[in-house]
Design a protein around this motif. Structure first.
Motif, PDB file in Angstrom:
ATOM      1  N   GLN A  42      37.231 -27.582  -3.675  1.00 18.99           N
ATOM      2  CA  GLN A  42      36.238 -28.547  -4.133  1.00 18.99           C
ATOM      3  C   GLN A  42      36.660 -29.982  -3.832  1.00 18.99           C
ATOM      4  O   GLN A  42      35.823 -30.831  -3.528  1.00 18.99           O
ATOM      5  CB  GLN A  42      36.017 -28.387  -5.650  1.00 18.99           C
ATOM      6  CG  GLN A  42      35.569 -27.007  -6.089  1.00 18.99           C
ATOM      7  CD  GLN A  42      34.177 -26.669  -5.596  1.00 18.99           C
ATOM      8  OE1 GLN A  42      33.300 -27.527  -5.539  1.00 18.99           O
ATOM      9  NE2 GLN A  42      33.962 -25.413  -5.217  1.00 18.99           N
ATOM     10  N   THR A  43      37.958 -30.249  -3.941  1.00 18.23           N
ATOM     11  CA  THR A  43      38.446 -31.625  -3.840  1.00 18.23           C
ATOM     12  C   THR A  43      39.061 -31.958  -2.491  1.00 18.23           C
ATOM     13  O   THR A  43      39.349 -33.123  -2.218  1.00 18.23           O
ATOM     14  CB  THR A  43      39.506 -31.883  -4.923  1.00 18.23           C
ATOM     15  OG1 THR A  43      40.629 -31.014  -4.690  1.00 18.23           O
ATOM     16  CG2 THR A  43      38.948 -31.614  -6.310  1.00 18.23           C
ATOM     17  N   ASN A  44      39.302 -30.915  -1.672  1.00 19.16           N
ATOM     18  CA  ASN A  44      39.987 -31.107  -0.385  1.00 19.16           C
ATOM     19  C   ASN A  44      41.352 -31.760  -0.585  1.00 19.16           C
ATOM     20  O   ASN A  44      41.794 -32.589   0.203  1.00 19.16           O
ATOM     21  CB  ASN A  44      39.126 -31.957   0.565  1.00 19.16           C
ATOM     22  CG  ASN A  44      39.590 -31.806   2.015  1.00 19.16           C
ATOM     23  OD1 ASN A  44      40.080 -30.744   2.417  1.00 19.16           O
ATOM     24  ND2 ASN A  44      39.438 -32.862   2.799  1.00 19.16           N
ATOM     25  N   ASP A  45      42.035 -31.330  -1.654  1.00 23.70           N
ATOM     26  CA  ASP A  45      43.334 -31.901  -2.027  1.00 23.70           C
ATOM     27  C   ASP A  45      44.123 -30.810  -2.741  1.00 23.70           C
ATOM     28  O   ASP A  45      43.602 -30.156  -3.647  1.00 23.70           O
ATOM     29  CB  ASP A  45      43.135 -33.098  -2.951  1.00 23.70           C
ATOM     30  CG  ASP A  45      44.422 -33.862  -3.194  1.00 23.70           C
ATOM     31  OD1 ASP A  45      45.488 -33.216  -3.251  1.00 23.70           O
ATOM     32  OD2 ASP A  45      44.374 -35.096  -3.337  1.00 23.70           O
ATOM     33  N   TYR A  46      45.400 -30.616  -2.345  1.00 24.76           N
ATOM     34  CA  TYR A  46      46.208 -29.554  -2.954  1.00 24.76           C
ATOM     35  C   TYR A  46      46.940 -30.005  -4.211  1.00 24.76           C
ATOM     36  O   TYR A  46      47.567 -29.186  -4.880  1.00 24.76           O
ATOM     37  CB  TYR A  46      47.230 -29.024  -1.942  1.00 24.76           C
ATOM     38  CG  TYR A  46      46.616 -28.161  -0.863  1.00 24.76           C
ATOM     39  CD1 TYR A  46      45.875 -27.016  -1.198  1.00 24.76           C
ATOM     40  CD2 TYR A  46      46.771 -28.474   0.486  1.00 24.76           C
ATOM     41  CE1 TYR A  46      45.308 -26.221  -0.222  1.00 24.76           C
ATOM     42  CE2 TYR A  46      46.203 -27.676   1.470  1.00 24.76           C
ATOM     43  CZ  TYR A  46      45.478 -26.557   1.111  1.00 24.76           C
ATOM     44  OH  TYR A  46      44.914 -25.763   2.073  1.00 24.76           O
ATOM     45  N   ASN A  47      46.887 -31.280  -4.551  1.00 28.65           N
ATOM     46  CA  ASN A  47      47.622 -31.766  -5.727  1.00 28.65           C
ATOM     47  C   ASN A  47      47.130 -31.126  -7.010  1.00 28.65           C
ATOM     48  O   ASN A  47      47.916 -30.750  -7.883  1.00 28.65           O
ATOM     49  CB  ASN A  47      47.519 -33.291  -5.832  1.00 28.65           C
ATOM     50  CG  ASN A  47      48.305 -33.992  -4.746  1.00 28.65           C
ATOM     51  OD1 ASN A  47      49.280 -33.442  -4.228  1.00 28.65           O
ATOM     52  ND2 ASN A  47      47.892 -35.203  -4.394  1.00 28.65           N
ATOM     53  N   ASP A  48      45.804 -31.020  -7.152  1.00 27.74           N
ATOM     54  CA  ASP A  48      45.260 -30.421  -8.372  1.00 27.74           C
ATOM     55  C   ASP A  48      45.562 -28.928  -8.437  1.00 27.74           C
ATOM     56  O   ASP A  48      45.790 -28.371  -9.513  1.00 27.74           O
ATOM     57  CB  ASP A  48      43.753 -30.670  -8.493  1.00 27.74           C
ATOM     58  CG  ASP A  48      42.991 -30.287  -7.234  1.00 27.74           C
ATOM     59  OD1 ASP A  48      43.638 -29.910  -6.238  1.00 27.74           O
ATOM     60  OD2 ASP A  48      41.750 -30.377  -7.253  1.00 27.74           O
ATOM     61  N   LEU A  49      45.598 -28.259  -7.285  1.00 25.86           N
ATOM     62  CA  LEU A  49      45.962 -26.837  -7.250  1.00 25.86           C
ATOM     63  C   LEU A  49      47.393 -26.658  -7.728  1.00 25.86           C
ATOM     64  O   LEU A  49      47.687 -25.760  -8.535  1.00 25.86           O
ATOM     65  CB  LEU A  49      45.806 -26.289  -5.840  1.00 25.86           C
ATOM     66  CG  LEU A  49      46.279 -24.846  -5.614  1.00 25.86           C
ATOM     67  CD1 LEU A  49      45.509 -23.874  -6.501  1.00 25.86           C
ATOM     68  CD2 LEU A  49      46.123 -24.461  -4.133  1.00 25.86           C
ATOM     69  N   GLU A  50      48.298 -27.510  -7.270  1.00 24.85           N
ATOM     70  CA  GLU A  50      49.695 -27.424  -7.679  1.00 24.85           C
ATOM     71  C   GLU A  50      49.842 -27.674  -9.176  1.00 24.85           C
ATOM     72  O   GLU A  50      50.571 -26.955  -9.873  1.00 24.85           O
ATOM     73  CB  GLU A  50      50.531 -28.441  -6.907  1.00 24.85           C
ATOM     74  CG  GLU A  50      52.019 -28.378  -7.241  1.00 24.85           C
ATOM     75  CD  GLU A  50      52.844 -29.339  -6.403  1.00 24.85           C
ATOM     76  OE1 GLU A  50      54.084 -29.294  -6.500  1.00 24.85           O
ATOM     77  OE2 GLU A  50      52.245 -30.121  -5.645  1.00 24.85           O
ATOM     78  N   GLU A  51      49.141 -28.671  -9.693  1.00 22.00           N
ATOM     79  CA  GLU A  51      49.237 -28.999 -11.118  1.00 22.00           C
ATOM     80  C   GLU A  51      48.717 -27.858 -11.985  1.00 22.00           C
ATOM     81  O   GLU A  51      49.355 -27.463 -12.966  1.00 22.00           O
ATOM     82  CB  GLU A  51      48.442 -30.270 -11.405  1.00 22.00           C
ATOM     83  CG  GLU A  51      48.452 -30.669 -12.880  1.00 22.00           C
ATOM     84  CD  GLU A  51      47.613 -31.892 -13.160  1.00 22.00           C
ATOM     85  OE1 GLU A  51      47.425 -32.217 -14.355  1.00 22.00           O
ATOM     86  OE2 GLU A  51      47.123 -32.524 -12.204  1.00 22.00           O
ATOM     87  N   LEU A  52      47.580 -27.304 -11.618  1.00 19.20           N
ATOM     88  CA  LEU A  52      46.980 -26.257 -12.442  1.00 19.20           C
ATOM     89  C   LEU A  52      47.704 -24.921 -12.286  1.00 19.20           C
ATOM     90  O   LEU A  52      47.676 -24.097 -13.205  1.00 19.20           O
ATOM     91  CB  LEU A  52      45.499 -26.104 -12.110  1.00 19.20           C
ATOM     92  CG  LEU A  52      44.646 -27.287 -12.580  1.00 19.20           C
ATOM     93  CD1 LEU A  52      43.196 -27.104 -12.171  1.00 19.20           C
ATOM     94  CD2 LEU A  52      44.746 -27.446 -14.097  1.00 19.20           C
ATOM     95  N   TYR A  53      48.359 -24.701 -11.149  1.00 18.88           N
ATOM     96  CA  TYR A  53      49.185 -23.505 -11.034  1.00 18.88           C
ATOM     97  C   TYR A  53      50.354 -23.587 -12.006  1.00 18.88           C
ATOM     98  O   TYR A  53      50.725 -22.589 -12.634  1.00 18.88           O
ATOM     99  CB  TYR A  53      49.703 -23.329  -9.604  1.00 18.88           C
ATOM    100  CG  TYR A  53      50.593 -22.109  -9.455  1.00 18.88           C
ATOM    101  CD1 TYR A  53      50.065 -20.824  -9.542  1.00 18.88           C
ATOM    102  CD2 TYR A  53      51.963 -22.237  -9.257  1.00 18.88           C
ATOM    103  CE1 TYR A  53      50.870 -19.697  -9.427  1.00 18.88           C
ATOM    104  CE2 TYR A  53      52.774 -21.119  -9.133  1.00 18.88           C
ATOM    105  CZ  TYR A  53      52.231 -19.859  -9.219  1.00 18.88           C
ATOM    106  OH  TYR A  53      53.035 -18.751  -9.117  1.00 18.88           O
ATOM    107  N   GLY A  54      50.926 -24.778 -12.158  1.00 18.87           N
ATOM    108  CA  GLY A  54      51.985 -24.974 -13.149  1.00 18.87           C
ATOM    109  C   GLY A  54      51.491 -24.697 -14.552  1.00 18.87           C
ATOM    110  O   GLY A  54      52.195 -24.097 -15.369  1.00 18.87           O
ATOM    111  N   GLU A  55      50.258 -25.122 -14.842  1.00 17.00           N
ATOM    112  CA  GLU A  55      49.661 -24.846 -16.152  1.00 17.00           C
ATOM    113  C   GLU A  55      49.436 -23.351 -16.338  1.00 17.00           C
ATOM    114  O   GLU A  55      49.575 -22.820 -17.438  1.00 17.00           O
ATOM    115  CB  GLU A  55      48.336 -25.598 -16.296  1.00 17.00           C
ATOM    116  CG  GLU A  55      48.469 -27.109 -16.337  1.00 17.00           C
ATOM    117  CD  GLU A  55      49.151 -27.589 -17.600  1.00 17.00           C
ATOM    118  OE1 GLU A  55      49.109 -26.864 -18.615  1.00 17.00           O
ATOM    119  OE2 GLU A  55      49.736 -28.684 -17.579  1.00 17.00           O
ATOM    120  N   LEU A  56      49.078 -22.673 -15.253  1.00 11.63           N
ATOM    121  CA  LEU A  56      48.866 -21.219 -15.301  1.00 11.63           C
ATOM    122  C   LEU A  56      50.152 -20.501 -15.691  1.00 11.63           C
ATOM    123  O   LEU A  56      50.150 -19.612 -16.553  1.00 11.63           O
ATOM    124  CB  LEU A  56      48.376 -20.732 -13.940  1.00 11.63           C
ATOM    125  CG  LEU A  56      47.974 -19.255 -13.823  1.00 11.63           C
ATOM    126  CD1 LEU A  56      46.679 -18.996 -14.565  1.00 11.63           C
ATOM    127  CD2 LEU A  56      47.811 -18.883 -12.355  1.00 11.63           C
TER     128      LEU A  56
END
Length: 259
Positions: free
Chosen positions: A31-45
């Protein structure tokens, strides 16, 4: 978990987490064309998974506290039932200590970091293994056996946790890299139990470890494990499994026969 069955609650929770894990890239980087949010939310997962596992860990060697006055019937403290503790430990073997293919997803891990895929999750697994194999928790199991022979005992617990962590030696399967790391962590924790003491802080958790049954039980488990490993190293299907078992045997030897 605000219910009275942490195993059931965490089972539901992990079902939801599996949906999140599968859709995480679609809901973030796609959605964002950015991997930063994926990395952050994987940590939350990972953090959320660990919290749900922790709820179940507390059942093993757990104690109920029911506030009572002396004029009320029943005891203030009572052990979690044997059935509940065994159910909790079996749940942990299935959901916390098995190879977490759904959590360590190759599809997106390679887009958020160039290394550390195994270590990040292994650290979480070892944290909960060490919590289970704590001096205080085993001490509560030793006490519980004295109070009622029908309670879950320390020797049963140690046998059950060993058989689950080392199930590949029984099934003749090849342990994955996650399992090999966890098995080495198990040996390291058993060494800790053989050497460490609880500091006497005059709390109810204190007991003299070296004079208790604990080290005799740990020694017995290591001796039996060594026998299994000696057999498994000769039937291993892969070279890395054989090397792993040989290494584990040497680690156990150093614990049982320190120079």
């Amino acid at each position: 978990d605000i219910g009275n069955n942490s195993v059931k609650a965490s089972t539901y929770a992990l079902k939801n987490l599996k949906i999140v894990a599968e859709n995480l890239p679609n809901w973030t980087s796609s959605q964002t064309n950015d991997y930063n949010d994926l990395e952050e939310l994987y940590g939350e997962l990972l953090s959320t998974w660990s919290r749900y596992v922790g709820h179940v860990v507390t059942q093993v060697g757990g104690v109920h506290e029911d506030y009572k006055n002396p004029n009320q019937d029943g005891s203030v403290y009572s052990s979690v039932s044997k059935t509940t503790q065994i159910e909790a430990l079996n749940w942990l073997h299935r959901n916390a200590f098995s190879t977490p293919t759904w959590m360590v997803n190759k599809k997106y891990l390679q887009n958020i970091n160039y290394s550390g895929y195994v270590e990040k999750f292994s650290n979480q697994q070892v944290r909960h293994l060490n919590s289970l194999l704590s001096l205080e928790r085993i001490g509560r199991l030793l006490d519980a056996e004295y109070l009622d022979s029908n309670n879950y005992t320390a020797i049963e617990f140690l046998k059950n946790i060993k058989s689950g962590i080392w199930k590949e030696t029984i099934s003749n399967e090849n342990p994955s890299i996650f399992r090999r790391n966890l098995q080495r962590a198990y040996i390291e924790r058993m060494e800790y139990l053989m050497k460490e003491e609880i500091k006497n802080t005059k709390s109810s958790n204190y007991y003299n470890v070296s004079q208790s049954d604990l080290r005799a039980l740990v020694r017995s488990e290591l001796i039996n494990l060594k026998k299994s490993l000696n057999s498994s190293k000769n039937t291993s299907k892969t070279e890395v499994s054989k090397i792993h078992y040989i290494d584990c045997i040497e680690r156990i030897n150093k614990i049982l026969e320190p120079k």
